[in-house]
Design an enzyme around this catalytic site. Structure first.
Site, PDB file in Angstrom:
ATOM      1  N   ARG A 104     -29.949 -24.012   2.748  1.00 39.65           N
ATOM      2  CA  ARG A 104     -29.063 -23.491   1.714  1.00 39.65           C
ATOM      3  C   ARG A 104     -29.855 -22.546   0.819  1.00 39.65           C
ATOM      4  O   ARG A 104     -31.013 -22.842   0.457  1.00 39.65           O
ATOM      5  CB  ARG A 104     -28.487 -24.630   0.855  1.00 39.65           C
ATOM      6  CG  ARG A 104     -27.357 -25.426   1.505  1.00 39.65           C
ATOM      7  CD  ARG A 104     -26.087 -24.591   1.716  1.00 39.65           C
ATOM      8  NE  ARG A 104     -24.988 -25.365   2.254  1.00 39.65           N
ATOM      9  CZ  ARG A 104     -24.649 -25.431   3.555  1.00 39.65           C
ATOM     10  NH1 ARG A 104     -25.357 -24.786   4.463  1.00 39.65           N
ATOM     11  NH2 ARG A 104     -23.607 -26.139   3.939  1.00 39.65           N
TER      12      ARG A 104
ATOM     13  N   GLU B  97     -23.781 -16.314  -1.317  1.00 43.19           N
ATOM     14  CA  GLU B  97     -23.324 -15.585  -0.133  1.00 43.19           C
ATOM     15  C   GLU B  97     -21.789 -15.549  -0.074  1.00 43.19           C
ATOM     16  O   GLU B  97     -21.147 -16.479  -0.556  1.00 43.19           O
ATOM     17  CB  GLU B  97     -23.903 -16.232   1.141  1.00 43.19           C
ATOM     18  CG  GLU B  97     -23.577 -17.703   1.304  1.00 43.19           C
ATOM     19  CD  GLU B  97     -24.291 -18.354   2.485  1.00 43.19           C
ATOM     20  OE1 GLU B  97     -25.522 -18.221   2.608  1.00 43.19           O
ATOM     21  OE2 GLU B  97     -23.589 -18.993   3.290  1.00 43.19           O
TER      22      GLU B  97
ATOM     23  N   HIS C 153     -25.672 -16.294   7.731  1.00 46.15           N
ATOM     24  CA  HIS C 153     -25.302 -17.712   7.825  1.00 46.15           C
ATOM     25  C   HIS C 153     -24.655 -18.045   9.187  1.00 46.15           C
ATOM     26  O   HIS C 153     -23.485 -18.449   9.246  1.00 46.15           O
ATOM     27  CB  HIS C 153     -24.370 -18.118   6.674  1.00 46.15           C
ATOM     28  CG  HIS C 153     -24.358 -19.602   6.428  1.00 46.15           C
ATOM     29  ND1 HIS C 153     -24.166 -20.157   5.197  1.00 46.15           N
ATOM     30  CD2 HIS C 153     -24.518 -20.660   7.264  1.00 46.15           C
ATOM     31  CE1 HIS C 153     -24.195 -21.475   5.280  1.00 46.15           C
ATOM     32  NE2 HIS C 153     -24.406 -21.807   6.545  1.00 46.15           N
TER      33      HIS C 153
END
Ligand code: DGY
Length: 320
Positions: free
Chosen positions: A239, A268, A286
């Site tokens: 994360r 994000e 991601h």
């Protein structure tokens, strides 16, 4: 199962196999456009569903949780990370929460290794150069990177993903070090460091695999970045919140560390603008768990949890 199918709100566009299986057992509210929802929209939708199957993109913080309809009985996440959920608040509301561990460990560890190699060997810099038509010559002094073979691979958070990443790194002859609150069983010879500062000082490659919690948020800050060996590489597939972006960008700019490979970011998809102009950072959007196989497995795991819950059993992956 109830006589009537429970109503399940699936917040994002999941794999076709997941959607087909969900429709067989639930009255599904879907989102074929795959749009994201505001807090108010999540609250409004909650009045229509007995269960929600969200991704980490839907935030159930204390404010949203307080306003959720009493109708919602379970939030069966399509993610291993649950930092988008205020677990104590959801528990207090009597809403069960589950996640999807295990099934994404291989895919995410693969991305960690990709990021390590990409950062070490300047992959995105080279790729950009070729695409821009700027590769003019070959030279022995051209695009010289760092080799990871035989170096020290530091796992911050030796959980499921961290273990698989360590196993893959061993394939490069890397010595494995790790930091956790406590030593873990079956660490396969990896060297434990109870002290995070001491741990960082031995990480030629630091690979972040811990969840974002009150303890880990901002853990990789300015002071701690200074403890890494010269030429270290930072990899993050966990994360963004674990990293202080300003501090990492500064360390990359100064050449204090060699490079970073990042798949996850604070805020994000609107990430810190400082990353985009840096050559020594390898960026991915991601996609740690984004393989066909893993997307099906995550969807099925979330549905397994829902099925157990509505059959009156304890879902295997209950986190609240
Ligand atoms: C996870 O499962 O937590 C991944 O980050 C995707 O949400």
């Amino acid at each position: 199962m109830l006589a009537e199918k429970p109503v399940l709100w699936i917040t994002r566009k999941l794999s076709d196999n997941t959607m087909a299986r969900a429709r067989a057992s639930y009255d599904v509210i879907d989102n074929p456009e795959d749009r994201t929802f505001t807090a108010d929209e999540i609250v409004a939708m909650s009045a229509k569903a007995d269960a929600i199957l969200p991704c980490h993109s839907e935030v159930f913080d204390a404010g949203v949780t307080a306003r959720l309809s009493d109708r919602v009985r379970i939030i069966a996440n399509h993610s291993v990370g649950v930092d988008h959920c205020d677990l104590p608040a959801l528990k207090a509301r009597g809403i069960a929460v589950t996640n999807t561990p295990d099934v994404l460990s291989d895919a995410t560890a693969e991305i960690a290794i990709l990021l390590m190699l990409g950062a070490a060997r300047r992959a995105s810099e080279g790729e950009r150069l070729i695409r821009a038509g700027q590769w003019t010559d070959w030279s022995p002094s051209f695009m010289v990177g760092r080799q990871v073979t035989g170096k020290r691979f530091g796992v911050l958070g030796m959980g499921r993903v961290g273990r698989v990443a360590a196993m893959r790194a061993r394939g490069f002859g890397m010595e494995i070090h790790y930091h956790n609150r406590n030593p873990v069983e079956g660490a396969d010879g990896a060297i434990y460091h109870g002290d995070v500062e001491e741990f960082l000082s031995v990480c030629d490659v630091l690979s972040i695999h811990c969840p974002a919690t009150d303890t880990t948020r901002g853990l990789l800050n300015r002071e701690r970045l200074e403890l890494l060996p010269a030429d270290a590489i930072v990899v993050n597939t966990a994360r963004g919140a674990i990293v202080d972006d300003d501090a990492l960008i500064d360390a990359l700019k100064r050449g204090r560390i060699f490079a970073a490979g990042l798949d996850v970011f604070n805020g994000e998809p609107r990430i810190h603008h400082g990353y985009a102009s840096l050559e020594n950072v390898f960026l991915l959007p991601h996609i740690g768990s984004a393989t066909t196989q893993t997307r099906d497995a995550m969807g099925f795991r979330a549905l397994d949890n829902l099925d157990a819950f509505f059959a009156g059993q304890d879902p295997g992956d209950r986190v609240a």
